[in-house]
Design a protein around this motif. Structure first.
Motif, PDB file in Angstrom:
ATOM      1  N   THR A 141      49.452  48.860  38.679  1.00  0.00           N
ATOM      2  CA  THR A 141      48.150  49.515  38.782  1.00  0.00           C
ATOM      3  C   THR A 141      47.577  49.849  37.411  1.00  0.00           C
ATOM      4  OG1 THR A 141      48.639  50.453  40.959  1.00  0.00           O
ATOM      5  CG2 THR A 141      46.974  51.578  39.642  1.00  0.00           C
ATOM      6  N   TRP A 176      46.380  46.659  35.810  1.00  0.00           N
ATOM      7  CA  TRP A 176      45.189  46.150  36.498  1.00  0.00           C
ATOM      8  C   TRP A 176      43.945  46.937  36.073  1.00  0.00           C
ATOM      9  CZ3 TRP A 176      43.569  42.162  39.353  1.00  0.00           C
ATOM     10  CH2 TRP A 176      42.392  42.294  40.086  1.00  0.00           C
ATOM     11  N   ASN A 177      44.070  48.241  35.991  1.00  0.00           N
ATOM     12  CA  ASN A 177      42.930  49.068  35.602  1.00  0.00           C
ATOM     13  C   ASN A 177      42.558  48.887  34.134  1.00  0.00           C
ATOM     14  OD1 ASN A 177      42.683  50.149  38.167  1.00  0.00           O
ATOM     15  ND2 ASN A 177      43.984  51.914  37.723  1.00  0.00           N
ATOM     16  N   THR A 220      40.366  52.219  30.688  1.00  0.00           N
ATOM     17  CA  THR A 220      40.539  51.624  32.015  1.00  0.00           C
ATOM     18  C   THR A 220      39.265  51.705  32.846  1.00  0.00           C
ATOM     19  OG1 THR A 220      41.363  53.706  32.936  1.00  0.00           O
ATOM     20  CG2 THR A 220      42.991  52.178  32.052  1.00  0.00           C
ATOM     21  N   ASN A 227      51.124  48.513  46.514  1.00  0.00           N
ATOM     22  CA  ASN A 227      49.746  48.636  46.050  1.00  0.00           C
ATOM     23  C   ASN A 227      48.754  48.355  47.163  1.00  0.00           C
ATOM     24  OD1 ASN A 227      49.199  49.222  43.081  1.00  0.00           O
ATOM     25  ND2 ASN A 227      50.913  47.813  42.915  1.00  0.00           N
ATOM     26  N   GLY A 253      44.749  49.519  42.777  1.00  0.00           N
ATOM     27  CA  GLY A 253      44.062  50.123  41.645  1.00  0.00           C
ATOM     28  C   GLY A 253      44.137  51.632  41.608  1.00  0.00           C
ATOM     29  N   ASN A 254      44.663  52.247  42.667  1.00  0.00           N
ATOM     30  CA  ASN A 254      44.766  53.698  42.714  1.00  0.00           C
ATOM     31  C   ASN A 254      46.195  54.119  42.379  1.00  0.00           C
ATOM     32  OD1 ASN A 254      45.182  56.448  43.867  1.00  0.00           O
ATOM     33  ND2 ASN A 254      43.058  56.204  44.508  1.00  0.00           N
ATOM     34  N   LEU A 272      39.942  53.769  44.937  1.00  0.00           N
ATOM     35  CA  LEU A 272      39.842  54.160  43.534  1.00  0.00           C
ATOM     36  C   LEU A 272      38.462  54.757  43.286  1.00  0.00           C
ATOM     37  CD1 LEU A 272      41.172  54.181  40.738  1.00  0.00           C
ATOM     38  CD2 LEU A 272      40.155  51.935  40.334  1.00  0.00           C
TER      39      LEU A 272
END
Length: 296
Positions: free
Chosen positions: A28, A31-32, A177, A234, A240-241, A290
């Motif tokens: 995560t 990714w962010n 991010t 995920n 993403g959170n 998110l």
């Protein structure tokens, strides 16, 4: 099933879920920060497990010392990956599919490099937390490593929360991010922030790998298992959170443990993918979304 047995299974499931939650959280963060899916994150867990085996058993270092060396190595390894692969892809404005293929190739390379160094035989390490169960509450017996794993993972997550909420470095990482362009205009060195996030993600995977030897066999294929479970966590929590990654990992671990007890351990992976499929069909955004607040 007796209540005490259920509590014992629940604690064991939470400890396994915590091991899934750590690499899920690492995915995560990357990714962010960089907008890429680190398909090789499970291999980071595998490499750190083999390093702990070498340092703790072969070289007879104390477990804490072996863990510190492994964590430092994984940080440098994560930064190196970002500076070589991710930075190159960013300069080329590479499409998402090229980034995904690059990390798949990295995963295969790491697995074969580990095969060359450590061979194909599964390894086990002496449980550093003790192998004798103790009575946590009347009638409830748990293994020491379950409590240690849960405790260490909670401490890691609290330290990450403090880093991102209470330090200038963490705020700079969060700004990067959320919006790299705006962060750069505010004077943040976004390139180094992304590198630090990769290093931090690798540290998290390294801790998961170091602790996993108390629960799982150390094998070349464990990276695939951890990568798959982290991806599923995920999806369940909400891609993403960060909180979703943690909760998703815990749900996955508890579901697997209870399912293996009620049904059969042979169907553990079936339970995982069934749960993943249900979320993809009926709640594709996961349990959490998110939320990013834009300020003028």
């Amino acid at each position: 099933m007796e209540f005490t047995t259920f509590v014992q299974l629940l604690i064991g499931g939470l400890s396994i879920g915590a091991l899934y939650a750590l690499p899920a959280l690492g995915i995560t963060l990357i990714w962010n920060a960089a907008g890429v899916f680190n398909f090789a994150n499970g291999e980071f867990v595998m490499i750190s497990s083999f390093m702990i085996y070498t340092l703790y058993l072969s070289m007879k270092l104390p477990f804490v010392g072996a863990l510190l060396i492994t964590v430092c190595f994984m940080f440098l390894f994560g930064v190196l990956i970002e500076k070589t692969i991710v930075n190159t892809l960013r300069r080329q404005n590479a499409p998402a599919i090229k980034a995904l293929v690059s990390f798949i190739a990295l995963s295969i390379f790491i697995r074969n490099a580990a095969r060359f160094v450590w061979g194909t035989a599964p390894r086990t390490i002496e449980n550093p937390f003790g192998s004798k169960p103790f009575e946590l509450l009347p009638g409830i017996f748990v293994m020491p490593h379950s409590i240690w794993i849960i405790g260490i993972c909670v401490v890691v997550m609290l330290l990450l929360l403090a880093l991102f909420k209470a330090t200038k470095l963490g705020i700079a990482m969060r700004a990067t991010t959320q919006n790299r362009t705006v962060a750069a205009l505010m004077g943040v060195n976004t390139s180094w922030m992304v590198s630090l996030v990769f290093g931090l993600s690798s540290i998290i995977a390294g801790i998961a790998g170091a602790l996993s030897g108390a629960v799982f066999f150390i094998t070349l294929d464990m990276g695939i298992m951890f990568g798959t479970k982290a991806f599923a966590a995920n999806i369940i929590g909400g891609f993403g959170n960060p909180m979703g990654a943690i909760v998703g990992g815990l749900i996955l671990g508890v579901t697997e443990t209870l399912g293996a007890s009620f049904i059969s351990s042979m169907y553990k992976d079936v339970i995982t993918f069934t749960l993943l499929l249900l979320f993809l069909l009926f709640k594709p955004k996961g349990l959490f979304k998110l939320d990013i607040v834009d300020k003028v």
